[in-house]
Motif scaffolding. Sequence first.
Motif, PDB file in Angstrom:
ATOM      1  N   VAL A   1       0.855  -1.181   0.000  1.00 14.30           N
ATOM      2  CA  VAL A   1       0.000   0.000   0.000  1.00 14.30           C
ATOM      3  C   VAL A   1       0.895   1.236   0.000  1.00 14.30           C
ATOM      4  N   LEU A   2       0.826   2.007  -1.080  1.00 16.82           N
ATOM      5  CA  LEU A   2       1.590   3.244  -1.184  1.00 16.82           C
ATOM      6  C   LEU A   2       0.666   4.412  -0.851  1.00 16.82           C
ATOM      7  N   ILE A   3       1.062   5.184   0.156  1.00 15.93           N
ATOM      8  CA  ILE A   3       0.281   6.350   0.580  1.00 15.93           C
ATOM      9  C   ILE A   3       1.162   7.587   0.413  1.00 15.93           C
ATOM     10  N   ASP A   4       0.820   8.411  -0.570  1.00 14.68           N
ATOM     11  CA  ASP A   4       1.655   9.560  -0.934  1.00 14.68           C
ATOM     12  C   ASP A   4       0.751  10.790  -1.073  1.00 14.68           C
ATOM     13  N   PRO A   5       0.294  11.343   0.067  1.00 18.39           N
ATOM     14  CA  PRO A   5      -0.694  12.431   0.019  1.00 18.39           C
ATOM     15  C   PRO A   5      -0.094  13.749  -0.452  1.00 18.39           C
ATOM     16  N   PRO A   6      -0.955  14.693  -0.892  1.00 18.55           N
ATOM     17  CA  PRO A   6      -0.461  16.001  -1.322  1.00 18.55           C
ATOM     18  C   PRO A   6      -0.101  16.929  -0.172  1.00 18.55           C
ATOM     19  N   PHE A   7      -0.607  16.643   1.021  1.00 18.21           N
ATOM     20  CA  PHE A   7      -0.350  17.472   2.197  1.00 18.21           C
ATOM     21  C   PHE A   7      -0.733  18.927   1.940  1.00 18.21           C
ATOM     22  N   GLU A   8      -1.930  19.104   1.424  1.00 23.17           N
ATOM     23  CA  GLU A   8      -2.496  20.444   1.260  1.00 23.17           C
ATOM     24  C   GLU A   8      -3.276  20.876   2.495  1.00 23.17           C
ATOM     25  N   ALA A   9      -3.936  19.922   3.153  1.00 24.01           N
ATOM     26  CA  ALA A   9      -4.787  20.240   4.297  1.00 24.01           C
ATOM     27  C   ALA A   9      -3.965  20.356   5.577  1.00 24.01           C
ATOM     28  N   ASN A  10      -4.405  21.226   6.473  1.00 26.68           N
ATOM     29  CA  ASN A  10      -3.698  21.428   7.737  1.00 26.68           C
ATOM     30  C   ASN A  10      -3.735  20.193   8.629  1.00 26.68           C
ATOM     31  N   ASP A  11      -4.776  19.374   8.457  1.00 29.75           N
ATOM     32  CA  ASP A  11      -4.912  18.185   9.303  1.00 29.75           C
ATOM     33  C   ASP A  11      -4.474  16.907   8.581  1.00 29.75           C
ATOM     34  N   GLU A  12      -3.632  17.049   7.547  1.00 32.96           N
ATOM     35  CA  GLU A  12      -3.251  15.885   6.740  1.00 32.96           C
ATOM     36  C   GLU A  12      -2.602  14.791   7.576  1.00 32.96           C
ATOM     37  N   PHE A  13      -1.729  15.151   8.504  1.00 34.88           N
ATOM     38  CA  PHE A  13      -1.073  14.139   9.323  1.00 34.88           C
ATOM     39  C   PHE A  13      -2.078  13.397  10.198  1.00 34.88           C
ATOM     40  N   GLU A  14      -3.089  14.102  10.680  1.00 33.35           N
ATOM     41  CA  GLU A  14      -4.121  13.455  11.495  1.00 33.35           C
ATOM     42  C   GLU A  14      -4.920  12.463  10.657  1.00 33.35           C
ATOM     43  N   VAL A  15      -5.322  12.881   9.462  1.00 33.49           N
ATOM     44  CA  VAL A  15      -6.077  11.996   8.562  1.00 33.49           C
ATOM     45  C   VAL A  15      -5.216  10.799   8.169  1.00 33.49           C
ATOM     46  N   LEU A  16      -3.959  11.064   7.871  1.00 38.02           N
ATOM     47  CA  LEU A  16      -3.028   9.997   7.502  1.00 38.02           C
ATOM     48  C   LEU A  16      -2.871   8.994   8.631  1.00 38.02           C
ATOM     49  N   THR A  17      -2.706   9.493   9.850  1.00 38.66           N
ATOM     50  CA  THR A  17      -2.535   8.607  11.006  1.00 38.66           C
ATOM     51  C   THR A  17      -3.737   7.699  11.181  1.00 38.66           C
ATOM     52  N   ARG A  18      -4.934   8.250  11.036  1.00 36.48           N
ATOM     53  CA  ARG A  18      -6.146   7.435  11.170  1.00 36.48           C
ATOM     54  C   ARG A  18      -6.209   6.373  10.083  1.00 36.48           C
ATOM     55  N   ALA A  19      -5.854   6.762   8.856  1.00 33.85           N
ATOM     56  CA  ALA A  19      -5.907   5.803   7.746  1.00 33.85           C
ATOM     57  C   ALA A  19      -4.925   4.658   7.964  1.00 33.85           C
ATOM     58  N   VAL A  20      -3.721   4.970   8.420  1.00 35.82           N
ATOM     59  CA  VAL A  20      -2.732   3.924   8.659  1.00 35.82           C
ATOM     60  C   VAL A  20      -3.187   3.005   9.782  1.00 35.82           C
ATOM     61  N   ARG A  21      -3.762   3.573  10.825  1.00 37.58           N
ATOM     62  CA  ARG A  21      -4.282   2.745  11.920  1.00 37.58           C
ATOM     63  C   ARG A  21      -5.383   1.811  11.422  1.00 37.58           C
ATOM     64  N   HIS A  22      -6.280   2.355  10.578  1.00 38.29           N
ATOM     65  CA  HIS A  22      -7.340   1.516   9.992  1.00 38.29           C
ATOM     66  C   HIS A  22      -6.719   0.379   9.194  1.00 38.29           C
ATOM     67  N   GLY A  23      -5.730   0.720   8.380  1.00 40.92           N
ATOM     68  CA  GLY A  23      -5.094  -0.297   7.559  1.00 40.92           C
ATOM     69  C   GLY A  23      -4.450  -1.389   8.382  1.00 40.92           C
ATOM     70  N   LEU A  24      -3.740  -1.006   9.431  1.00 43.31           N
ATOM     71  CA  LEU A  24      -3.056  -2.000  10.259  1.00 43.31           C
ATOM     72  C   LEU A  24      -4.039  -2.847  11.057  1.00 43.31           C
ATOM     73  N   ARG A  25      -5.142  -2.255  11.456  1.00 37.47           N
ATOM     74  CA  ARG A  25      -6.157  -3.051  12.160  1.00 37.47           C
ATOM     75  C   ARG A  25      -6.762  -4.095  11.233  1.00 37.47           C
ATOM     76  N   ARG A  26      -6.971  -3.707   9.977  1.00 35.41           N
ATOM     77  CA  ARG A  26      -7.610  -4.609   9.027  1.00 35.41           C
ATOM     78  C   ARG A  26      -6.619  -5.595   8.419  1.00 35.41           C
ATOM     79  N   PHE A  27      -5.354  -5.157   8.280  1.00 33.25           N
ATOM     80  CA  PHE A  27      -4.372  -5.998   7.607  1.00 33.25           C
ATOM     81  C   PHE A  27      -2.989  -5.690   8.174  1.00 33.25           C
ATOM     82  N   ALA A  28      -2.697  -6.290   9.306  1.00 31.91           N
ATOM     83  CA  ALA A  28      -1.480  -5.961  10.057  1.00 31.91           C
ATOM     84  C   ALA A  28      -0.212  -6.428   9.368  1.00 31.91           C
TER      85      ALA A  28
END
Length: 286
Positions: A167-194
Amino acid sequence: MNYRHGFHAGNFADLLKHTALCELLRLLTAKDKKLFVLDTHAGAGGYDLAGSQARRTGEAEAGIGRLIAEPRTGMPDAVARYLAAVQAYDRKFGPAGGTLHRYPGSPRLIRAALRPGDRFIACERHPEEALKLKREFAGDRAVEVRQSDGYHAVKELLPPVERRALVLIDPPFEANDEFEVLTRAVRHGLRRFATGCYAIWYPIKDEAPVAGFLESLAGVKCLDMRLDLGPRTPEGKLAMCGLVVINPPWKFEEAMREALPWIAARLGDGVRPTFRVPALAAAPQA
């Protein structure tokens, strides 16, 4: 969303993430088992280095332009393979000639590494970039292009039926909360497919959100790599970025510890790579 990767294609950040991407794909496809690849922020697929966007910034000249001119003697294998993939794309889709005209984005590098039976889904949210991506792979049944939010795809598509994934995650980092959104997405991914392999690119402009993101990976097997252009970087330009690879395959770290210093040495004085392998602890609670 206003981000266009055409302004930055082939820059120092691409050298880091695409050298790593090519090496990950090589190692993961070495096993005789099917692989699922998800590119959450795929961009346009390929980029015109002679176009107005690339010419306006000149970042490709200071990045891939320097590397492609290097003699292959003594070059680390991972770098040589990456440059071979770049040149193969240019020969196939660019005009004839010795100069590099087109640069492959991550979807093209992934597509070139796929074997029969592997599966690839490329997501791009921006409508114009998604349209370009669909045109880039028109008629190619090995690639599924979706105009969608790649973060949602992490939750929707994992775990894959193949039970093996990059899984390649390469966001544009335009939003101020990008790191927060990214962190949640990675946590979701690891919970579903560790056990999946995740490659996550991030810019370093403010250390605080970066530190928070890396702290969220406590207890996860990963390698954090950075490329720093140093204090000579013009004001307003990105000077440092990182790539975290979760569950890296065997020998990946060894290859990158050879490749990144070699790349850094050819980008100019003061450019340096760093590596960090966080200590393993108890896995974070969901």
